[in-house]
Enzyme design. Sequence first.
Site, PDB file in Angstrom:
ATOM      1  N   LYS A  10       0.812  -1.223   0.000  1.00 24.51           N
ATOM      2  CA  LYS A  10       0.000   0.000   0.000  1.00 24.51           C
ATOM      3  C   LYS A  10       0.846   1.273   0.000  1.00 24.51           C
ATOM      4  O   LYS A  10       0.465   2.296  -0.567  1.00 24.51           O
ATOM      5  CB  LYS A  10      -0.952   0.022   1.197  1.00 24.51           C
ATOM      6  CG  LYS A  10      -0.278  -0.038   2.565  1.00 24.51           C
ATOM      7  CD  LYS A  10      -0.303  -1.405   3.152  1.00 24.51           C
ATOM      8  CE  LYS A  10       0.492  -1.503   4.423  1.00 24.51           C
ATOM      9  NZ  LYS A  10       0.353  -2.787   5.083  1.00 24.51           N
ATOM     10  N   ILE A  47      -9.849  -8.508   4.141  1.00 23.07           N
ATOM     11  CA  ILE A  47     -11.194  -7.993   3.815  1.00 23.07           C
ATOM     12  C   ILE A  47     -11.256  -7.637   2.321  1.00 23.07           C
ATOM     13  O   ILE A  47     -10.415  -6.874   1.845  1.00 23.07           O
ATOM     14  CB  ILE A  47     -11.525  -6.739   4.656  1.00 23.07           C
ATOM     15  CG1 ILE A  47     -11.473  -7.062   6.147  1.00 23.07           C
ATOM     16  CG2 ILE A  47     -12.879  -6.169   4.270  1.00 23.07           C
ATOM     17  CD1 ILE A  47     -11.681  -5.850   7.047  1.00 23.07           C
ATOM     18  N   GLU A  51       5.122  -3.272  14.207  1.00 23.77           N
ATOM     19  CA  GLU A  51       6.478  -3.468  13.690  1.00 23.77           C
ATOM     20  C   GLU A  51       7.484  -3.021  14.745  1.00 23.77           C
ATOM     21  O   GLU A  51       7.135  -2.305  15.682  1.00 23.77           O
ATOM     22  CB  GLU A  51       6.686  -2.584  12.440  1.00 23.77           C
ATOM     23  CG  GLU A  51       5.658  -2.757  11.364  1.00 23.77           C
ATOM     24  CD  GLU A  51       5.784  -4.085  10.648  1.00 23.77           C
ATOM     25  OE1 GLU A  51       6.917  -4.580  10.543  1.00 23.77           O
ATOM     26  OE2 GLU A  51       4.755  -4.640  10.256  1.00 23.77           O
ATOM     27  N   LYS A  77      -3.655   3.402   2.939  1.00 26.83           N
ATOM     28  CA  LYS A  77      -4.799   2.583   2.529  1.00 26.83           C
ATOM     29  C   LYS A  77      -5.975   3.470   2.101  1.00 26.83           C
ATOM     30  O   LYS A  77      -6.681   3.170   1.130  1.00 26.83           O
ATOM     31  CB  LYS A  77      -5.212   1.664   3.677  1.00 26.83           C
ATOM     32  CG  LYS A  77      -4.143   0.624   4.003  1.00 26.83           C
ATOM     33  CD  LYS A  77      -4.366  -0.023   5.366  1.00 26.83           C
ATOM     34  CE  LYS A  77      -3.313  -1.079   5.686  1.00 26.83           C
ATOM     35  NZ  LYS A  77      -3.323  -1.528   7.078  1.00 26.83           N
TER      36      LYS A  77
END
Length: 439
Positions: A116, A147, A201, A216
Amino acid sequence: MTVHEDTLLNQPTINLGVAGFGTVGTGLAKAIRENSAWISRRLGKVLHIHTVLVHDLHKKRHFIPDPDTLFTDDPETFLNTPDIDIVVELIGGTGLAYDLITRSLARGTSVVTANKALLAEKGPELFALASKHNTGLYYEASVAGGIPIVQTLKESMAGNRIKNLLGILNGTANYILSEMTSRGLDFSTALNMAKAKGYAEADPTFDIEGIDAAHKLTLLIRLAHGQDYPFSRLAVEGISKVQAVDITLGGEFGYELKLLAHVSSRDEQLQAGVFPAFIAKSHMLAKVDGPFNAILLEGNVVGPIMLYGQGAGDLPTGSAVLADIMALSKEGCAPNNTGFLEPVLPPANILDPLLTSSGHYFRFTVQDRPGVLSALAGIMGQHDISIAQAIQKQTPTPEQGVSIVFLSHKALLRDVQKAMDEIARCAFIMAPTVHYRIM
Ligand code: NAP
Ligand code: HSE
């Protein structure tokens, strides 16, 4: 011989070149192994991971796609492997991933990616390149992991104008806010828990500062509105400054704090952004807890639709990558990269974020003396902000002043900022004012 083996033997093979074999790459390979017969039944073809590009050839791999899968750490070997039908980019970042994708598209090989960050920053260029070479550039896994939101906007809701889109698009941030809400934890404790669980992360900046959600959202705006909204112009605010006290106070008014990605259209202008905001506890998105993602869409024909599921992880994200591979493997599948006829979408008609309107939450830390409450209310009134509810709370020590919380009716962000600037200059203010939107 079983029916399954017979089916597989007689079917042509789609050779996949998979760049990156970490969380998502491994999840993809597991999904292909697990559902191979099912996939073949739908495609009439067999998916085979032919070549894998990794950084460290000596790393111990717990899962190997096939005994004959070729592993390489050399991008040139990867790119020059003959007979690759689809390149799957699962490395991430905007360096090597960009080179692999552009070179693959330019020679006519379709690409599936979960990247993304790259598509948010270089989407228009990459979609134009894909279109020029009549190749597919598919990216279901880039938004909200498992999703199927990309396909939903591109195909299932293609006949709708999307009036409103509100999403929880970052699982790490949602997990942190959920833990702060349910257990009264402070931000850094909840962040450490997210790290321990493997959600965040090692460098969680993109997750907690809203950048990952904004990447996104950039992709979703393109799909929902057919306009290119530059990532650099999105208003983005993260959750790293959220304090437990505001979650508690907002909760007393019946609200829950969420990191929301939002785009809506008003008079043909788009208002969009990523920010922590209060929503009513009864709102469907308030029930999305932990690392889950959800997107609430309002189409002008279909009405509201909500998609909910795992926004990250090996198998959920692998599932989305697999769907793209299968779509591209079908005979006669025309690449449809942007979801619109134009390979390059027009620039977004952007509404100045200051002209967006919503309810607002304010927490002022002030001296506890006569006239302060009326001064605050007066400044609000002068800036056209109507107070809906108010409370005063003691802080642990009198020297810290008291907290006054106002909830306003709908007001323009421009007026809110002017009021907050004026209030910040008042002598009775003892700490910076905390402000969140109420959606
Ligand atoms: P990851 O676990 O860190 O794996 C990255 C892979 O890329 C590793 O196999 C690594 O090789 C390889 N790699 C890194 N640098 C390389 C280089 N210079 N040359 C060759 N190979 C290199 O990443 P991930 O979590 O799977 O994420 C991959 C992509 O999916 C990213 O764009 C991410 O944003 C996106 N995504 C991830 C998730 C998720 O849940 N993780 C969800 C949605 C989207 P080694 O194995 O040798 O280290
Ligand atoms: N880091 C992302 C999240 C997952 O926490 O939602 C990958 O999109």
